[in-house]
Design a protein around this motif. Structure first.
Motif, PDB file in Angstrom:
ATOM      1  N   ASN A  63      -4.573  -5.367  -6.964  1.00 37.46           N
ATOM      2  CA  ASN A  63      -5.488  -4.930  -5.907  1.00 37.46           C
ATOM      3  C   ASN A  63      -4.755  -4.404  -4.683  1.00 37.46           C
ATOM      4  O   ASN A  63      -5.300  -3.604  -3.930  1.00 37.46           O
ATOM      5  CB  ASN A  63      -6.414  -6.070  -5.485  1.00 37.46           C
ATOM      6  N   ARG A  64      -3.536  -4.839  -4.460  1.00 34.91           N
ATOM      7  CA  ARG A  64      -2.787  -4.448  -3.277  1.00 34.91           C
ATOM      8  C   ARG A  64      -1.923  -3.210  -3.479  1.00 34.91           C
ATOM      9  O   ARG A  64      -1.364  -2.678  -2.527  1.00 34.91           O
ATOM     10  CB  ARG A  64      -1.937  -5.624  -2.797  1.00 34.91           C
ATOM     11  N   SER A 124       0.812  -1.219   0.000  1.00 40.13           N
ATOM     12  CA  SER A 124       0.000   0.000   0.000  1.00 40.13           C
ATOM     13  C   SER A 124       0.845   1.269   0.000  1.00 40.13           C
ATOM     14  O   SER A 124       0.335   2.351  -0.265  1.00 40.13           O
ATOM     15  CB  SER A 124      -0.942   0.012   1.203  1.00 40.13           C
ATOM     16  N   TYR A 166      -4.124 -10.352 -10.327  1.00 41.26           N
ATOM     17  CA  TYR A 166      -5.255  -9.639  -9.737  1.00 41.26           C
ATOM     18  C   TYR A 166      -4.923  -9.225  -8.303  1.00 41.26           C
ATOM     19  O   TYR A 166      -5.184  -8.086  -7.901  1.00 41.26           O
ATOM     20  CB  TYR A 166      -6.507 -10.523  -9.733  1.00 41.26           C
ATOM     21  N   ASP A 167      -4.338 -10.135  -7.549  1.00 37.75           N
ATOM     22  CA  ASP A 167      -3.975  -9.846  -6.159  1.00 37.75           C
ATOM     23  C   ASP A 167      -2.975  -8.691  -6.089  1.00 37.75           C
ATOM     24  O   ASP A 167      -3.140  -7.759  -5.300  1.00 37.75           O
ATOM     25  CB  ASP A 167      -3.403 -11.111  -5.509  1.00 37.75           C
TER      26      ASP A 167
END
Length: 84
Positions: free
Chosen positions: A50-51, A23, A46-47
């Motif tokens: 998304n992170r 993040s 995708y992971d």
């Protein structure tokens, strides 16, 4: 064979550790993959996207690990746009 077994051990250790906090990444990130990648499972893309805040994700259909070569024209156009 010993190198292969060492790689499997390393993957096992890596897979069981806590996920890194992504993040804090503030630079533009573009994650690209095919929808049928056996080397880097598509779900990982995708992971990852998304992170990472604001990450851009492109998944090419009917493509494997070489998606950027299978869709080279589209990839180059998108890469040039991303790098502007």
């Amino acid at each position: 064979m010993s190198a292969f077994l060492a790689q499997l051990r390393a993957i096992s250790v890596w897979a069981n550790r806590e996920k890194d906090d992504l993040s804090k990444i503030t630079i533009p990130v573009w994650v690209v993959n095919g929808d049928n990648d056996r080397m880097v499972p598509t779900q990982n893309s995708y992971d990852l996207a998304n992170r990472i805040p604001g990450a851009k994700l492109t998944i090419y259909p009917n493509a494997g690990h070489g998606a950027i070569f299978q869709y080279h024209e589209d990839f180059v156009n998108k890469a040039l746009e991303f790098l502007k």
